[in-house]
Scaffold this motif. Structure first.
Motif, short mmCIF file in Angstrom:
data_model
loop_
_atom_site.label_atom_id
_atom_site.label_comp_id
_atom_site.label_asym_id
_atom_site.label_seq_id
_atom_site.Cartn_x
_atom_site.Cartn_y
_atom_site.Cartn_z
N ASP A 215 12.22 -15.94 30.44
CA ASP A 215 13.16 -16.41 31.45
C ASP A 215 14.42 -17.02 30.86
O ASP A 215 15.41 -17.22 31.57
N GLY A 216 14.37 -17.32 29.57
CA GLY A 216 15.55 -17.93 28.96
C GLY A 216 16.74 -16.98 28.96
O GLY A 216 16.61 -15.78 28.73
N VAL A 217 17.90 -17.49 29.26
CA VAL A 217 19.11 -16.68 29.32
C VAL A 217 20.06 -17.13 28.22
O VAL A 217 20.28 -18.34 28.05
N PRO A 218 20.62 -16.21 27.42
CA PRO A 218 21.48 -16.61 26.30
C PRO A 218 22.78 -17.25 26.76
O PRO A 218 23.11 -17.26 27.94
N ASP A 219 23.49 -17.76 25.80
CA ASP A 219 24.81 -18.36 26.01
C ASP A 219 24.74 -19.58 26.92
O ASP A 219 25.68 -19.87 27.66
N GLY A 220 23.64 -20.29 26.89
CA GLY A 220 23.54 -21.55 27.61
C GLY A 220 23.34 -21.41 29.10
O GLY A 220 23.33 -22.41 29.81
N ALA A 221 23.24 -20.18 29.63
CA ALA A 221 23.03 -20.01 31.07
C ALA A 221 21.66 -20.52 31.45
O ALA A 221 20.73 -20.50 30.64
N ARG A 222 21.49 -20.93 32.70
CA ARG A 222 20.23 -21.49 33.17
C ARG A 222 19.36 -20.40 33.78
O ARG A 222 19.81 -19.65 34.64
N GLY A 223 18.13 -20.31 33.32
CA GLY A 223 17.19 -19.34 33.88
C GLY A 223 16.47 -19.93 35.07
O GLY A 223 16.77 -21.04 35.52
N PRO A 224 15.50 -19.17 35.64
CA PRO A 224 14.75 -19.64 36.81
C PRO A 224 13.99 -20.91 36.51
O PRO A 224 13.47 -21.12 35.42
N ARG A 225 13.95 -21.79 37.49
CA ARG A 225 13.24 -23.05 37.32
C ARG A 225 11.79 -22.89 37.73
O ARG A 225 11.45 -22.13 38.63
N HIS A 226 10.90 -23.62 37.08
CA HIS A 226 9.48 -23.58 37.38
C HIS A 226 9.02 -24.95 37.86
O HIS A 226 9.61 -25.98 37.52
N ALA A 227 7.97 -24.95 38.63
CA ALA A 227 7.43 -26.21 39.14
C ALA A 227 7.00 -27.08 37.95
O ALA A 227 6.41 -26.58 36.99
N PRO A 228 7.30 -28.38 38.01
CA PRO A 228 6.89 -29.27 36.91
C PRO A 228 5.38 -29.22 36.70
O PRO A 228 4.60 -29.27 37.66
N GLY A 229 4.97 -29.11 35.46
CA GLY A 229 3.55 -29.10 35.14
C GLY A 229 2.85 -27.78 35.37
O GLY A 229 1.63 -27.70 35.21
N GLU A 230 3.60 -26.75 35.74
CA GLU A 230 2.95 -25.46 36.03
C GLU A 230 2.23 -24.92 34.80
O GLU A 230 1.12 -24.38 34.90
N GLY A 231 2.84 -25.06 33.63
CA GLY A 231 2.19 -24.56 32.41
C GLY A 231 0.87 -25.25 32.14
O GLY A 231 -0.11 -24.60 31.78
N ALA A 232 0.82 -26.57 32.35
CA ALA A 232 -0.42 -27.30 32.13
C ALA A 232 -1.49 -26.88 33.13
O ALA A 232 -2.67 -26.72 32.78
N ARG A 233 -1.09 -26.68 34.40
CA ARG A 233 -2.06 -26.25 35.41
C ARG A 233 -2.58 -24.85 35.09
O ARG A 233 -3.74 -24.53 35.31
N ARG A 234 -1.69 -24.02 34.58
CA ARG A 234 -2.10 -22.66 34.23
C ARG A 234 -3.14 -22.69 33.11
O ARG A 234 -4.16 -21.99 33.17
N VAL A 235 -2.90 -23.50 32.10
CA VAL A 235 -3.86 -23.62 31.00
C VAL A 235 -5.18 -24.19 31.49
O VAL A 235 -6.26 -23.71 31.10
N LEU A 236 -5.11 -25.19 32.35
CA LEU A 236 -6.34 -25.78 32.88
C LEU A 236 -7.13 -24.73 33.69
O LEU A 236 -8.36 -24.66 33.58
N GLY A 237 -6.43 -23.93 34.46
CA GLY A 237 -7.11 -22.86 35.19
C GLY A 237 -7.80 -21.88 34.26
O GLY A 237 -8.92 -21.43 34.52
N MET A 238 -7.14 -21.54 33.16
CA MET A 238 -7.73 -20.64 32.18
C MET A 238 -8.98 -21.25 31.55
O MET A 238 -9.97 -20.56 31.31
N VAL A 239 -8.93 -22.54 31.28
CA VAL A 239 -10.08 -23.21 30.68
C VAL A 239 -11.25 -23.24 31.65
O VAL A 239 -12.41 -23.00 31.28
N LEU A 240 -10.97 -23.52 32.92
CA LEU A 240 -12.03 -23.64 33.91
C LEU A 240 -12.68 -22.30 34.23
O LEU A 240 -13.89 -22.24 34.48
N ALA A 241 -11.89 -21.23 34.27
CA ALA A 241 -12.36 -19.95 34.81
C ALA A 241 -13.67 -19.45 34.21
O ALA A 241 -14.58 -19.04 34.96
N PRO A 242 -13.86 -19.45 32.90
CA PRO A 242 -15.10 -18.88 32.35
C PRO A 242 -16.24 -19.87 32.22
O PRO A 242 -17.33 -19.50 31.75
N LEU A 243 -16.05 -21.13 32.60
CA LEU A 243 -17.05 -22.15 32.32
C LEU A 243 -18.38 -21.89 33.03
O LEU A 243 -19.45 -22.14 32.47
#
Length: 395
Positions: A215-243
């Motif tokens: 999503d990063g855009v060169p030359d300092g342009a701003r890419g799409p914004r993501h919900a705060p903490g989405e990456g952490a929730r995604r990782v937590l979901g991955m950890v929980l899924a096979p338990l």
């Protein structure tokens, strides 16, 4: 920004939108139960016993009543252990019996009925999210009229598993990673094929991670914004899924003393395993050695070809990655298992994303025509289900 679609299932109107699908589903299942009752009465059998106290249903209720450790040793040396059966359904049966006057078998039947409605709603949610309300209703009705749809009303784990899988996939599609992981973990406590749900969560999470890195855009342009903490929730979901699945498999290995792969030894006692489809191919080939069993062989070949064709259509229509991964694993595990060939139709029942192309086609028909198609299929499913369940072998 969080997409408004992530709030779809939580809006007050969600049940109202799903109501036609759920009412249609209930009508189809009621027709199937009526046909079963009439057919069973004609054969002097008890329909309720067929639904709650035969084959796998008995194994689940024994786990609920006695716990694990029960096994049957057959004259040929095979050992059928109840460790082969995952624990979530027996736990719910035990809970239902503890909180009500129901027996374990009665509780299993109630769990199945409620879970089948939850599964229908989950299928509707996924299909509506992707293709609109009309396609969602059609997808639910097509799942209801499957030839082996009667299993959805049995004290088996298919309905419970499909409900958990469908809602986990919906949570993935709408970015609810922790919910998706929790539901995938519960699905893993329900059936061995829970691996398919965990794989779908992982595939979607990895794909989302790759997209976020791009999503990063060169030359300092701003890419799409993501919900705060989405990456952490995604990782937590991955950890929980096979338990769920991993925890039960490791527990079985510890209990049997056979180590992490001890569950495979338990399945081997049932002469069940994963051989890439060799045993199933031999079984199909064996149908062509005489007549009229050759007709069954032709039907099996046509059925497998149509199944694979549907999956190819799903791929070509760019069905979301988690659905493709989930369906692919379910189909692979069902077709490539080395035993219980007569049970393969019900093992394929949770692969509901295969129905989405058919649901789209049905949704494009006029209401009168689509109603006629569903009505004919519902009648055929009811009759076949009654015939099948009154047979001598387990479904």
């Amino acid at each position: 920004m969080i997409d408004l679609e992530t709030r779809t299932a939580g809006r007050p109107g969600a049940l109202r939108r799903a109501a036609p699908a759920l009412l249609g589903y209930a009508a189809v299942r009621a027709l199937g139960l009526l046909a079963l009752a009439l057919w069973s009465a004609a054969r002097d059998k008890n329909a309720y016993t067929l639904l709650t106290a035969r084959w796998d249903s008995l194994w689940y209720t024994r786990v609920a009543e006695l716990g694990y450790g029960y096994e049957v040793r057959l004259p040929n040396g095979d050992v059928h252990s109840n460790l082969a059966f995952f624990p979530l359904l027996p736990w719910l049966e035990r809970l239902g019996a503890a909180l009500s006057p129901l027996s374990y078998a009665d509780a299993g039947f109630v769990v199945s009925l409620l879970a089948s409605l939850a599964a229908a709603w989950g299928i509707f949610a996924v299909a509506e999210h992707l293709h609109g309300r009309r396609a969602g209703v059609c997808a639910v009705l097509l799942w209801a009229v499957l030839p082996v749809g009667i299993v959805q009303s049995m004290a088996y784990s298919e309905s419970l598993f499909t409900a958990l899988a469908a809602w986990s996939l919906y949570a993935v599609l709408t970015g609810r990673w922790v919910t998706a992981g929790l539901l995938a973990s519960l699905a893993g406590l329900t059936r061995p094929v829970g691996l398919a749900v965990a794989a779908a969560v992982w595939a979607a999470a990895i794909a989302a991670f790759v997209r976020s890195r791009g999503d990063g855009v060169p030359d300092g342009a701003r890419g799409p914004r993501h919900a705060p903490g989405e990456g952490a929730r995604r990782v937590l979901g991955m950890v929980l899924a096979p338990l769920g699945a991993a925890g039960y498999v490791l527990w079985v290995g510890h209990r049997t003393g056979e180590g992490p792969l001890g569950y495979l030894d338990v399945q081997a006692g049932w002469r069940n395993g994963f051989d890439g489809g060799v045993a199933f191919a031999r079984f199909v080939a064996g149908r062509f050695t005489s007549f009229p069993s050759a007709l069954a062989g032709v039907a099996l070949v046509v059925g497998v070809v149509l199944l694979l064709r549907l999956y190819v259509v799903c791929v070509r229509r760019r069905q979301p990655l988690p659905l493709l991964v989930y369906t692919g694993v379910v189909v692979a595990l069902a077709l490539c298992a080395s035993s219980y060939f007569g049970s393969k139709p019900r093992l394929l029942m949770p692969a509901f994303p295969l129905l989405l192309p058919l649901a789209l086609s049905l949704a494009r028909l006029r209401t009168s025509r689509s109603t006629l198609v569903v009505g004919v299929l519902a009648m055929a499913s009811a009759v076949y289900g009654a015939f099948w369940l009154n047979g001598s072998g387990p479904p």
